[in-house]
Design a protein around this motif. Sequence first.
Motif, mmCIF file in Angstrom:
data_model
loop_
_atom_site.group_PDB
_atom_site.id
_atom_site.type_symbol
_atom_site.label_atom_id
_atom_site.label_comp_id
_atom_site.label_asym_id
_atom_site.label_seq_id
_atom_site.Cartn_x
_atom_site.Cartn_y
_atom_site.Cartn_z
ATOM 1 N N ILE A 32 -17.601 -155.998 -30.504
ATOM 2 C CA ILE A 32 -16.617 -154.924 -30.624
ATOM 3 C C ILE A 32 -16.456 -154.280 -29.253
ATOM 4 O O ILE A 32 -17.393 -153.704 -28.696
ATOM 5 N N CYS A 33 -15.275 -154.362 -28.720
ATOM 6 C CA CYS A 33 -15.022 -153.912 -27.346
ATOM 7 C C CYS A 33 -15.179 -152.392 -27.226
ATOM 8 O O CYS A 33 -14.767 -151.637 -28.112
ATOM 9 N N SER A 34 -15.735 -151.968 -26.102
ATOM 10 C CA SER A 34 -15.917 -150.540 -25.855
ATOM 11 C C SER A 34 -14.613 -149.862 -25.426
ATOM 12 O O SER A 34 -14.566 -148.646 -25.305
ATOM 13 N N HIS A 35 -13.564 -150.633 -25.209
ATOM 14 C CA HIS A 35 -12.282 -150.047 -24.816
ATOM 15 C C HIS A 35 -11.556 -149.480 -26.035
ATOM 16 O O HIS A 35 -11.450 -148.266 -26.182
ATOM 17 N N GLN A 36 -11.085 -150.354 -26.920
ATOM 18 C CA GLN A 36 -10.387 -149.860 -28.112
ATOM 19 C C GLN A 36 -10.875 -150.546 -29.378
ATOM 20 O O GLN A 36 -10.115 -150.709 -30.343
ATOM 21 N N GLN A 37 -12.106 -150.964 -29.376
ATOM 22 C CA GLN A 37 -12.841 -151.398 -30.576
ATOM 23 C C GLN A 37 -12.231 -152.598 -31.303
ATOM 24 O O GLN A 37 -12.362 -152.706 -32.525
ATOM 25 N N THR A 38 -11.569 -153.481 -30.576
ATOM 26 C CA THR A 38 -11.205 -154.748 -31.217
ATOM 27 C C THR A 38 -12.428 -155.654 -31.196
ATOM 28 O O THR A 38 -13.386 -155.408 -30.450
ATOM 29 N N GLU A 39 -12.381 -156.733 -31.973
ATOM 30 C CA GLU A 39 -13.552 -157.617 -32.062
ATOM 31 C C GLU A 39 -13.312 -158.877 -31.242
ATOM 32 O O GLU A 39 -13.541 -159.980 -31.678
ATOM 33 N N ARG A 74 -16.081 -160.815 -21.870
ATOM 34 C CA ARG A 74 -14.671 -160.501 -21.662
ATOM 35 C C ARG A 74 -14.012 -160.225 -23.007
ATOM 36 O O ARG A 74 -14.268 -160.917 -23.983
ATOM 37 N N CYS A 75 -13.155 -159.215 -23.018
ATOM 38 C CA CYS A 75 -12.343 -158.932 -24.201
ATOM 39 C C CYS A 75 -10.922 -159.389 -23.915
ATOM 40 O O CYS A 75 -10.317 -158.970 -22.923
ATOM 41 N N SER A 76 -10.383 -160.201 -24.791
ATOM 42 C CA SER A 76 -9.046 -160.752 -24.568
ATOM 43 C C SER A 76 -7.933 -159.771 -24.933
ATOM 44 O O SER A 76 -6.774 -160.012 -24.591
ATOM 45 N N THR A 77 -8.255 -158.667 -25.585
ATOM 46 C CA THR A 77 -7.193 -157.754 -26.016
ATOM 47 C C THR A 77 -6.445 -157.164 -24.819
ATOM 48 O O THR A 77 -5.216 -157.217 -24.747
ATOM 49 N N HIS A 78 -7.181 -156.589 -23.871
ATOM 50 C CA HIS A 78 -6.539 -156.046 -22.666
ATOM 51 C C HIS A 78 -7.203 -156.554 -21.391
ATOM 52 O O HIS A 78 -6.908 -156.060 -20.309
ATOM 53 N N GLY A 79 -8.141 -157.473 -21.520
ATOM 54 C CA GLY A 79 -8.730 -158.094 -20.341
ATOM 55 C C GLY A 79 -9.930 -157.381 -19.746
ATOM 56 O O GLY A 79 -10.276 -157.633 -18.589
ATOM 57 N N SER A 80 -10.581 -156.524 -20.484
ATOM 58 C CA SER A 80 -11.772 -155.883 -19.916
ATOM 59 C C SER A 80 -12.865 -156.934 -19.719
ATOM 60 O O SER A 80 -12.969 -157.906 -20.466
ATOM 61 N N ARG A 81 -13.662 -156.712 -18.678
ATOM 62 C CA ARG A 81 -14.769 -157.614 -18.364
ATOM 63 C C ARG A 81 -16.012 -156.769 -18.166
ATOM 64 O O ARG A 81 -15.946 -155.670 -17.612
HETATM 65 S S1 FES Z 1 -9.832 -153.452 -26.728
HETATM 66 FE FE1 FES Z 1 -10.939 -154.771 -25.423
HETATM 67 S S2 FES Z 1 -9.923 -154.590 -23.551
HETATM 68 FE FE2 FES Z 1 -8.880 -153.207 -24.842
#
Ligand code: FES
Length: 151
Positions: free
Chosen positions: A92-99, A112-119
């Motif tokens: 679960i991403c620390s940015h906006q909690q997508t999985e 890496r989170c593919s939702t907005h590209g956080s690494r």
């Molecule tokens: S929710 Fe993961 S980068 Fe935004």
Amino acid sequence: MERKDFLRSLGAGAAFALTFPCLNGCSTDSEDLEQFPEPNGVDFTVDLTSTDAAPLANNGGFILVKSSPSLGYTDIVVARNLEGNLIAASQICSHQQTEEVRFISEDGGVFRCSTHGSRFDQDGTPLNSVTSNPLKVFNTELNGTTLRVFE
Ligand code: FES
């Protein structure tokens, strides 16, 4: 006055602003995202001889695991990093909690989170400006062929 004449009379910049007001997003992305709670109270084991754990045989491989059997979704990424160590982090991403957090082999191995590209570094430190919130990471302990993942 016709629409195009009206827009022309406003000038190109104003016409663009009126015509494409949402190019960079009018709403916050979180409104359209399915969000999940960050894993808490994590303490489970993975049988490394199981078929499900097969990707962990190779450096850079990862699996997605439920921290609790009762969850309807996976919430933990367990990975074998490029040095061969078993590591785990929140899916679960620390940015906006997508999985959408996964382990990738770029830059020495990062989450890496593919939702907005956080690494994130393997210790959860954010590596770009998408978010300043660290990714939750977990302890791992190997006992024979059983991997324990815990807080
Ligand atoms: S929710 Fe993961 S980068 Fe935004």
